[in-house]
Design a protein around this motif. Structure first.
Motif, mmCIF file in Angstrom:
data_model
loop_
_atom_site.group_PDB
_atom_site.id
_atom_site.type_symbol
_atom_site.label_atom_id
_atom_site.label_comp_id
_atom_site.label_asym_id
_atom_site.label_seq_id
_atom_site.Cartn_x
_atom_site.Cartn_y
_atom_site.Cartn_z
ATOM 1 N N SER A 258 0.859 -1.182 0.000
ATOM 2 C CA SER A 258 0.000 0.000 0.000
ATOM 3 C C SER A 258 0.893 1.229 0.000
ATOM 4 C CB SER A 258 -0.910 0.013 1.227
ATOM 5 O OG SER A 258 -1.779 -1.104 1.230
ATOM 6 N N SER A 259 0.471 2.271 -0.706
ATOM 7 C CA SER A 259 1.304 3.464 -0.790
ATOM 8 C C SER A 259 1.420 4.133 0.572
ATOM 9 C CB SER A 259 0.726 4.446 -1.805
ATOM 10 O OG SER A 259 -0.477 5.013 -1.337
ATOM 11 N N GLU B 26 -1.295 6.497 1.624
ATOM 12 C CA GLU B 26 -2.562 5.934 2.090
ATOM 13 C C GLU B 26 -2.499 5.414 3.527
ATOM 14 O OE1 GLU B 26 -4.547 4.041 -1.874
ATOM 15 O OE2 GLU B 26 -2.764 3.069 -1.107
ATOM 16 N N THR B 27 -1.314 5.069 3.985
ATOM 17 C CA THR B 27 -1.213 4.403 5.289
ATOM 18 C C THR B 27 -0.543 5.243 6.360
ATOM 19 O OG1 THR B 27 0.904 3.374 4.694
ATOM 20 C CG2 THR B 27 -1.113 2.161 4.144
ATOM 21 N N SER C 67 -5.294 -0.259 -1.373
ATOM 22 C CA SER C 67 -5.851 0.688 -0.406
ATOM 23 C C SER C 67 -6.003 0.028 0.949
ATOM 24 C CB SER C 67 -7.218 1.211 -0.888
ATOM 25 O OG SER C 67 -7.798 2.018 0.105
ATOM 26 N N ALA D 192 -6.667 1.720 3.547
ATOM 27 C CA ALA D 192 -7.778 2.408 4.197
ATOM 28 C C ALA D 192 -9.081 1.677 3.939
ATOM 29 C CB ALA D 192 -7.870 3.842 3.670
ATOM 30 N N SER D 193 -9.280 1.154 2.712
ATOM 31 C CA SER D 193 -10.512 0.439 2.411
ATOM 32 C C SER D 193 -10.613 -0.828 3.237
ATOM 33 C CB SER D 193 -10.575 0.111 0.914
ATOM 34 O OG SER D 193 -9.506 -0.727 0.553
#
Length: 384
Positions: A267-268, A271-272, A362, A364-365
């Motif tokens: 994950s980028s 995003e984290t 993602s 977050a998702s």
């Protein structure tokens, strides 16, 4: 000549001629570190004429595995300078005669030109991309030293090194290279040698962090992305000092160089991160098969903390989950070493959002899905 006509000539004992092809190759130019075209497919008897342009270049034989080193017994035109203000010619030239169908690997031995991709090949087959990738990643000095700057021009005279090589009657401003089935060498070279300033490496994309590099000297680390169609960065884990730069050279396929973290390898970082870090991302770099134009992406190393990288491509398969990850200054072993990072990537269960050009993981998702599931469980209990 058709087969019927050829058969008639043979039957009557008449002589016939097979016309050889002459390939024109431009060497250098204003701000250009390149042979144009970068390779040709030729047959025995064909000739390749190298026309030297501005700056100061060579036509030097090397090998597939060592593209930036003079091959044992290989030919070398020597340095052939062309003034920057000479835009209309005449231009000095070197001619090579093809003696068989085997590959011939060539480079410019001016300092750092080969390492910036100034290479050429005759009959490379499907290995030209590998040859050029080897050149970009080559940090070994040439076995033949490059010309050095002098206060006044010097004259270099090279005479034939083998009686099997036919001498050329070229004017002093030109260089002639010929070859026989038994030898290849520099012949009858007479030219004034000077050295112009060499161009600095350039990148098609760059990305830096907010901190400035603390040193004025640096090393450039070349990382090949997707060489030979593999889902890999080569090398995959490097050690770099503060102030160094890392240049990613995209060779084949459609990959990215995206910063992540050890905890979320696929994950980028944008995003984290819980501290607002954005990280870097090259985005997708599609490279068609057979091309010789390779995009690059450069990052600066501003501290010695580990840098974690992955490829966010998931079409037609998930590259990160296949182990396509990279690191800078990661430990070789241990709980947070590079092998552990690879294992975490392969075991990643993060969900994906798919776009037209590729997919981005993602985290977050995944977290949102977990929260939704928890709320659903609480509501169910209360309803009871």
């Amino acid at each position: 000549m058709t087969l019927a006509i050829l058969s008639t000539f043979l039957a009557l004992g008449l002589p016939f001629f097979v016309w050889a092809t002459e390939f024109q190759v431009t060497v250098g130019g204003p701000g250009i570190l390149q042979f144009n075209p970068e390779y040709v497919n030729a047959t025995t008897g064909d000739t390749v004429v190298f026309s030297f342009r501005q700056e100061n270049h060579t036509v030097t034989q090397s090998s597939l595995d060592n593209p930036c080193q003079l091959a044992d017994g290989g030919f070398d035109s020597g340095f052939v300078p062309v003034a920057v203000n000479n835009t209309d010619g005449p231009f000095p030239a070197a001619q090579y005669t093809v003696t068989d169908d085997n590959p011939v690997w060539i480079f410019c031995r001016q300092e750092n030109h080969c390492q910036q991709g100034m290479v050429f090949a005759i009959n490379p087959g499907d290995h030209y991309s590998t040859f050029k990738a080897n050149a970009f990643g080559n940090n070994t000095a040439n076995s033949t030293s490059t010309a050095s700057a002098t206060s006044s021009p010097t004259t270099t005279n090279s005479s034939p090194t083998s009686s099997d090589v036919q001498s050329s009657t070229a004017a002093p401003s030109s260089t002639s290279i010929s070859a026989t089935s038994t030898d290849a060498a520099v012949v009858n070279v007479t030219t004034t040698v000077t050295v112009s300033a060499t161009a600095q490496p350039t990148s098609s994309v760059s990305a830096t962090s907010s901190a400035e590099a603390s040193t004025s000297t640096y090393a450039e680390h070349i990382v090949i992305v997707g060489v030979d169609g593999k889902l890999a960065y080569q090398p995959s884990n490097i050690t770099a000092a503060v102030g160094d730069i890392v240049t990613f050279l995209f060779i084949q396929g459609n990959h990215t160089v995206t910063q992540s973290s050890f905890s979320y390898p696929c994950s980028s970082l944008a995003e984290t991160s819980t501290s607002g870090q954005t990280g870097f991302d090259s985005d997708f770099m599609p490279v068609a098969n057979g091309t010789s134009n390779y995009p690059t992406f450069t990052i600066d190393v501003n501290n010695t903390d580990p840098i974690w990288v992955y490829c966010k491509q998931t079409n037609p398969q998930d590259h990160c989950a296949a182990g396509m990850v990279f690191s800078v200054n990661a430990a070789a072993s241990g709980l947070e070493g590079y092998p552990a990072f690879v294992n975490a990537a392969k075991q990643s269960n993060a969900t994906t959002e798919t776009s037209h050009s590729g997919s981005i993981r993602s985290a977050a998702s995944s977290r949102n899905a977990g929260v939704a599931l928890t709320l659903f469980a609480i509501i169910t209990v209360l309803a009871l």
